[in-house]
Design an enzyme around this catalytic site. Structure first.
Site, PDB file in Angstrom:
ATOM      1  N   PHE A 129     -48.529  -2.173 -44.941  1.00  0.00           N
ATOM      2  CA  PHE A 129     -48.444  -2.444 -43.505  1.00  0.00           C
ATOM      3  C   PHE A 129     -48.042  -1.155 -42.799  1.00  0.00           C
ATOM      4  CE2 PHE A 129     -43.882  -2.365 -42.477  1.00  0.00           C
ATOM      5  CZ  PHE A 129     -43.363  -2.258 -43.744  1.00  0.00           C
ATOM      6  N   GLY A 130     -47.987  -1.223 -41.488  1.00  0.00           N
ATOM      7  CA  GLY A 130     -47.480  -0.101 -40.703  1.00  0.00           C
ATOM      8  C   GLY A 130     -48.193   1.206 -41.003  1.00  0.00           C
ATOM      9  N   PHE A 131     -47.401   2.232 -41.289  1.00  0.00           N
ATOM     10  CA  PHE A 131     -47.967   3.565 -41.516  1.00  0.00           C
ATOM     11  C   PHE A 131     -48.324   3.816 -42.986  1.00  0.00           C
ATOM     12  CE2 PHE A 131     -45.425   4.095 -37.591  1.00  0.00           C
ATOM     13  CZ  PHE A 131     -46.471   4.430 -36.740  1.00  0.00           C
ATOM     14  N   ASP A 167     -33.146  -1.663 -40.483  1.00  0.00           N
ATOM     15  CA  ASP A 167     -34.046  -0.995 -39.561  1.00  0.00           C
ATOM     16  C   ASP A 167     -34.664   0.212 -40.241  1.00  0.00           C
ATOM     17  OD1 ASP A 167     -33.582  -2.274 -36.837  1.00  0.00           O
ATOM     18  OD2 ASP A 167     -34.587  -0.360 -36.424  1.00  0.00           O
ATOM     19  N   LYS A 216     -45.284   0.841 -54.841  1.00  0.00           N
ATOM     20  CA  LYS A 216     -44.600   1.285 -53.617  1.00  0.00           C
ATOM     21  C   LYS A 216     -43.088   1.024 -53.706  1.00  0.00           C
ATOM     22  CE  LYS A 216     -44.060   0.504 -48.717  1.00  0.00           C
ATOM     23  NZ  LYS A 216     -44.368  -0.257 -47.520  1.00  0.00           N
ATOM     24  N   ARG A 248     -36.386   1.078 -48.243  1.00  0.00           N
ATOM     25  CA  ARG A 248     -35.680  -0.175 -47.985  1.00  0.00           C
ATOM     26  C   ARG A 248     -34.807  -0.558 -49.178  1.00  0.00           C
ATOM     27  NH1 ARG A 248     -38.816  -1.720 -44.221  1.00  0.00           N
ATOM     28  NH2 ARG A 248     -40.703  -1.372 -45.393  1.00  0.00           N
ATOM     29  N   GLY A 302     -40.685 -11.526 -46.215  1.00  0.00           N
ATOM     30  CA  GLY A 302     -40.816 -10.619 -47.360  1.00  0.00           C
ATOM     31  C   GLY A 302     -39.521  -9.834 -47.562  1.00  0.00           C
ATOM     32  N   THR A 356     -33.964 -11.085 -39.441  1.00  0.00           N
ATOM     33  CA  THR A 356     -35.272 -10.438 -39.570  1.00  0.00           C
ATOM     34  C   THR A 356     -36.372 -11.473 -39.340  1.00  0.00           C
ATOM     35  OG1 THR A 356     -36.788  -9.283 -41.074  1.00  0.00           O
ATOM     36  CG2 THR A 356     -35.245 -10.787 -42.107  1.00  0.00           C
TER      37      THR A 356
END
Ligand code: IMP
Length: 214
Positions: free
Chosen positions: A156-158, A72, A197, A203, A13, A9
């Site tokens: 981050f991301g969405f 992923d 979160k 994850r 984090g 990866t």
């Protein structure tokens, strides 16, 4: 002697998160960085993507006794037939959160919570581990819905457009419109603390699922 797990990866984090779970089970986790580009197959499921990454990275393991971990994830939106799914990183880079909101603008309602089903989505994660003999998989999901607008600057991301469904006392996700013990109270992941979160995290769930098979 503890067994080593190499985690392919670019995200430190994620390595820290995996360490938290795996160190206490006697595994040492180290980041695996490979110079050559790892390609992602044009597959519409996270298992195939994770498996392809393992196969490409395996020849780079110096010690064949060691284990190899990849993970992923993606955002799957029900009304878009699962898009962006495995293409989440690309979709984020190209159309971003605003582009996703535009694609869903025909599903606007006065009350997005009650109408959550129409904008239903889930984060999914697959963790794949080469254990020296075979690949074992763990999967985790975080169901919720896409907000009407961008909200929050954390994460981050969405994260700024995703609101998770509440969790019951056992940490299981409820369905749209039901209230549980753990809730962001309608706030997106982008507007809550990381610790909060993590309680919902796809994850963490994928990793836990994997760990039960070790
Ligand atoms: P990755 O496989 O974990 O790198 O995730 C691929 C893409 O999915 C990321 O670039 C994000 O766009 C999206 N994604 C995955 N997990 C999350 C999350 O927890 N929050 C927000 N976006 C995420």
């Amino acid at each position: 002697m503890s067994k080593k797990i190499w985690f392919l990866t670019g995200n430190l984090g994620k390595v820290k998160e995996a360490e938290q779970h795996l160190n206490k089970l006697g595994y040492e986790v180290e980041q695996l960085i490979i110079d050559e580009e790892i390609s992602e197959p044009q597959a519409d499921d996270l298992y195939l993507v994770a498996q392809a990454k393992i196969n490409q990275a395996l020849p780079h393991l110096a010690n064949k006794e060691d284990m190899l971990l990849v993970e992923d994830a993606g955002l799957f939106i029900q009304n878009l037939n699962g898009f962006p799914g495995v293409y989440s990183a690309y979709a984020l880079k190209t159309i971003g959160c605003n582009g996703i909101l535009k694609l869903l603008s025909h599903l606007q309602s006065q009350d997005p919570v009650m109408n959550g089903q129409l904008r239903e989505a889930e984060f999914q994660a697959v963790a794949a581990l080469w254990n020296g003999q075979e690949i074992i998989f763990g999967n985790g999901k975080c169901p919720g819905w896409i907000s009407q607008e961008i909200n929050g600057e954390d994460g981050f991301g969405f994260d700024p457009i995703f609101v998770p469904f509440d969790l019951d006392g056992l940490g299981n996700a409820l369905t749209a419109g039901n209230y549980g013990e753990t809730s962001t109270h309608g706030a997106t992941f982008g507007a809550v603390e990381l610790e909060k979160k993590q309680l919902f995290s796809h994850r963490t769930r994928a990793l836990n699922d994997l760990i039960t098979q070790l």
